[in-house]
Design a protein around this motif. Sequence first.
Motif, mmCIF file in Angstrom:
data_model
loop_
_atom_site.group_PDB
_atom_site.id
_atom_site.type_symbol
_atom_site.label_atom_id
_atom_site.label_comp_id
_atom_site.label_asym_id
_atom_site.label_seq_id
_atom_site.Cartn_x
_atom_site.Cartn_y
_atom_site.Cartn_z
ATOM 1 N N VAL A 276 -24.776 25.583 40.460
ATOM 2 C CA VAL A 276 -24.372 26.515 41.513
ATOM 3 C C VAL A 276 -22.910 26.309 41.900
ATOM 4 O O VAL A 276 -22.134 27.271 42.028
ATOM 5 N N LEU A 277 -22.506 25.063 42.088
ATOM 6 C CA LEU A 277 -21.183 24.757 42.624
ATOM 7 C C LEU A 277 -20.123 24.538 41.556
ATOM 8 O O LEU A 277 -18.927 24.596 41.849
ATOM 9 N N GLY A 278 -20.558 24.288 40.305
ATOM 10 C CA GLY A 278 -19.608 23.935 39.256
ATOM 11 C C GLY A 278 -19.354 22.441 39.255
ATOM 12 O O GLY A 278 -19.523 21.774 40.298
ATOM 13 N N THR A 279 -18.950 21.896 38.139
ATOM 14 C CA THR A 279 -18.740 20.450 38.042
ATOM 15 C C THR A 279 -17.928 20.140 36.794
ATOM 16 O O THR A 279 -17.577 21.046 36.025
ATOM 17 N N SER A 280 -17.620 18.890 36.601
ATOM 18 C CA SER A 280 -17.040 18.443 35.339
ATOM 19 C C SER A 280 -17.917 17.333 34.786
ATOM 20 O O SER A 280 -18.472 16.535 35.554
ATOM 21 N N LYS A 281 -18.047 17.288 33.461
ATOM 22 C CA LYS A 281 -18.940 16.329 32.825
ATOM 23 C C LYS A 281 -18.244 15.661 31.645
ATOM 24 O O LYS A 281 -17.461 16.276 30.927
ATOM 25 N N GLU A 282 -18.585 14.393 31.441
ATOM 26 C CA GLU A 282 -18.083 13.656 30.282
ATOM 27 C C GLU A 282 -19.115 13.751 29.165
ATOM 28 O O GLU A 282 -20.301 13.490 29.398
ATOM 29 N N ILE A 283 -18.682 14.145 27.982
ATOM 30 C CA ILE A 283 -19.609 14.309 26.861
ATOM 31 C C ILE A 283 -19.097 13.523 25.653
ATOM 32 O O ILE A 283 -17.921 13.160 25.562
ATOM 33 N N ASP A 284 -19.996 13.284 24.693
ATOM 34 C CA ASP A 284 -19.647 12.569 23.464
ATOM 35 C C ASP A 284 -19.066 13.522 22.433
ATOM 36 O O ASP A 284 -19.517 14.653 22.286
ATOM 37 N N THR A 285 -18.062 13.039 21.694
ATOM 38 C CA THR A 285 -17.573 13.699 20.480
ATOM 39 C C THR A 285 -17.393 12.611 19.433
ATOM 40 O O THR A 285 -17.441 11.413 19.752
ATOM 41 N N VAL A 286 -17.159 13.010 18.190
ATOM 42 C CA VAL A 286 -16.973 11.994 17.148
ATOM 43 C C VAL A 286 -15.662 11.240 17.343
ATOM 44 O O VAL A 286 -15.468 10.165 16.783
ATOM 45 N N GLY A 287 -14.758 11.776 18.141
ATOM 46 C CA GLY A 287 -13.494 11.100 18.409
ATOM 47 C C GLY A 287 -13.499 10.314 19.698
ATOM 48 O O GLY A 287 -12.462 9.805 20.128
ATOM 49 N N GLY A 288 -14.650 10.231 20.347
ATOM 50 C CA GLY A 288 -14.734 9.549 21.637
ATOM 51 C C GLY A 288 -15.169 10.511 22.728
ATOM 52 O O GLY A 288 -15.416 11.697 22.478
ATOM 53 N N LYS A 289 -15.248 10.047 23.945
ATOM 54 C CA LYS A 289 -15.709 10.868 25.054
ATOM 55 C C LYS A 289 -14.583 11.775 25.567
ATOM 56 O O LYS A 289 -13.419 11.382 25.591
ATOM 57 N N VAL A 290 -14.961 12.998 25.958
ATOM 58 C CA VAL A 290 -14.011 13.928 26.576
ATOM 59 C C VAL A 290 -14.686 14.530 27.808
ATOM 60 O O VAL A 290 -15.905 14.554 27.918
ATOM 61 N N ARG A 291 -13.875 14.997 28.745
ATOM 62 C CA ARG A 291 -14.410 15.613 29.967
ATOM 63 C C ARG A 291 -14.205 17.109 29.905
ATOM 64 O O ARG A 291 -13.125 17.585 29.560
ATOM 65 N N ILE A 292 -15.271 17.860 30.205
ATOM 66 C CA ILE A 292 -15.193 19.315 30.209
ATOM 67 C C ILE A 292 -15.524 19.841 31.596
ATOM 68 O O ILE A 292 -16.250 19.205 32.374
ATOM 69 N N LYS A 293 -14.971 21.002 31.929
ATOM 70 C CA LYS A 293 -15.188 21.612 33.239
ATOM 71 C C LYS A 293 -16.206 22.730 33.119
ATOM 72 O O LYS A 293 -16.136 23.560 32.217
ATOM 73 N N LEU A 294 -17.162 22.751 34.040
ATOM 74 C CA LEU A 294 -18.182 23.803 34.088
ATOM 75 C C LEU A 294 -17.917 24.655 35.318
ATOM 76 O O LEU A 294 -17.837 24.143 36.448
ATOM 77 N N GLU A 295 -17.817 25.940 35.119
ATOM 78 C CA GLU A 295 -17.505 26.849 36.227
ATOM 79 C C GLU A 295 -18.706 27.006 37.149
ATOM 80 O O GLU A 295 -19.865 26.815 36.742
ATOM 81 N N ALA A 296 -18.451 27.358 38.385
ATOM 82 C CA ALA A 296 -19.525 27.600 39.348
ATOM 83 C C ALA A 296 -20.369 28.781 38.893
ATOM 84 O O ALA A 296 -19.856 29.771 38.386
ATOM 85 N N GLY A 297 -21.679 28.639 39.068
ATOM 86 C CA GLY A 297 -22.583 29.713 38.686
ATOM 87 C C GLY A 297 -22.896 29.752 37.200
ATOM 88 O O GLY A 297 -23.384 30.758 36.691
ATOM 89 N N ILE A 298 -22.638 28.663 36.476
ATOM 90 C CA ILE A 298 -22.919 28.637 35.038
ATOM 91 C C ILE A 298 -24.418 28.755 34.807
ATOM 92 O O ILE A 298 -25.232 28.228 35.574
ATOM 93 N N GLN A 299 -24.792 29.477 33.771
ATOM 94 C CA GLN A 299 -26.194 29.746 33.497
ATOM 95 C C GLN A 299 -26.761 28.758 32.476
ATOM 96 O O GLN A 299 -26.068 28.306 31.559
ATOM 97 N N SER A 300 -28.035 28.450 32.654
ATOM 98 C CA SER A 300 -28.717 27.620 31.664
ATOM 99 C C SER A 300 -28.767 28.374 30.329
ATOM 100 O O SER A 300 -29.024 29.582 30.292
ATOM 101 N N GLY A 301 -28.499 27.698 29.253
ATOM 102 C CA GLY A 301 -28.462 28.349 27.948
ATOM 103 C C GLY A 301 -27.061 28.711 27.496
ATOM 104 O O GLY A 301 -26.857 29.145 26.359
ATOM 105 N N LYS A 302 -26.078 28.535 28.383
ATOM 106 C CA LYS A 302 -24.688 28.799 28.028
ATOM 107 C C LYS A 302 -24.262 27.847 26.916
ATOM 108 O O LYS A 302 -24.592 26.665 26.926
ATOM 109 N N ILE A 303 -23.536 28.361 25.922
ATOM 110 C CA ILE A 303 -23.040 27.541 24.817
ATOM 111 C C ILE A 303 -21.517 27.498 24.885
ATOM 112 O O ILE A 303 -20.861 28.538 24.836
ATOM 113 N N LEU A 304 -20.982 26.319 25.032
ATOM 114 C CA LEU A 304 -19.537 26.116 25.065
ATOM 115 C C LEU A 304 -19.084 25.615 23.698
ATOM 116 O O LEU A 304 -19.682 24.692 23.142
ATOM 117 N N ARG A 305 -18.060 26.215 23.156
ATOM 118 C CA ARG A 305 -17.574 25.849 21.818
ATOM 119 C C ARG A 305 -16.268 25.065 21.927
ATOM 120 O O ARG A 305 -15.278 25.562 22.457
#
Length: 371
Positions: A276-305
């Motif tokens: 609902v509010l939006g957030t930022s999350k740290e995720i795994d990649t093959v090059g190490g961890k990176v942080r991505i931003k999620l916009e407020a109101g993001i829907q379940s099932g959204k695919i970020l490339r």
Amino acid sequence: MKQDYYEILGVSKGATAAEIKKAYRRKAIEFHPDKNPGDAKAEENFKKAAEAYEVLSDPDKKARYDQYGHAAFEGGGFGGGGGMNMEDIFSQFGDIFGGAFGGGFSGFGGFGGGQRTVKGSNMRIRVTLNLEEVAEGVEKKVKVKRKVQAPGVTYKTCGTCGGRGQVTKITNTILGRMQTAATCQTCGGSGKTIDSRPPEADAQGMIVKEETVAIKIPPGVESGMQLKVSGKGNEAPGDGIPGDLLVAIETKEHPSLKREGDNLHYDLYISVPEAVLGTSKEIDTVGGKVRIKLEAGIQSGKILRLRNKGIKSLNGYGSGDLLVHVNVWTPKDLSKEQQEFFERMLDDEKFTPKPEKSDKSFFEKVKDMFS
């Protein structure tokens, strides 16, 4: 560019195993050395046909070739012919066309008889890679125990074949006298036998030695692929050439990343308030961890490339992507206050679903992902 294997054999990509074998037999007879003595072009075509058949007759190699072309066998020779010698061809494929020329062959490598070049046996090992190593490629150093010629061993001309490596046999048949050539059993085709050897050597003058071999593994390999390191198998007695080291590739599963071709998939779970509010999350990649931003109101099932955060392509053209699948986690065990809050929200129009055209269905997202 290297000629297409299907084109070499004159078959379509949808040809059956029987059709491929028949086409190879036809080419082998057409360009056979006994039929084309001294013809370098025929020799080259003969080798090309054998190399094509070696790949297309093997279901695993054929599948990799159909997907990646010749690139599947580059970077060390992933199971492809890789420039086959005459000994390989006659020993591996003689059952296909051996009866077409009197049951024997005039020689290896020279098309006119003479001493045969003996090749040492191949060795096989298994190498396990993690996803990071697969993504970028890696050099692995492994210890192998291989047979090598013992220091101080000497050889002499074989007394059975006179150094020719072959013995000739003449047989009377109803069609007349037939001459065939066979490998000399005394020297194994090398034309030489042991003259003297140190006590630690075996009957062929060989000892076992441990060596460290560096194996360059290109990015993009998959479990089941086989890498060939030329000349790092067992040595051959005398003046023979060493065999090859065949490296079977295995890959370990990553705890959070799943591979699909050159792309990677990551399941990201977020809470309802975060969605609902939006957030930022740290995720795994093959090059190490990176942080991505999620916009407020993001829907379940959204695919970020995340472009080019996947696996480097085996054929050397670019990299795949990292696809982040957003999943909104719905709590099951609520306190009384929390339950009352959501009950009040039931009739709140802000919580009433109002999908927009931009909010694609699951099937549309999957279709876009693979388009």
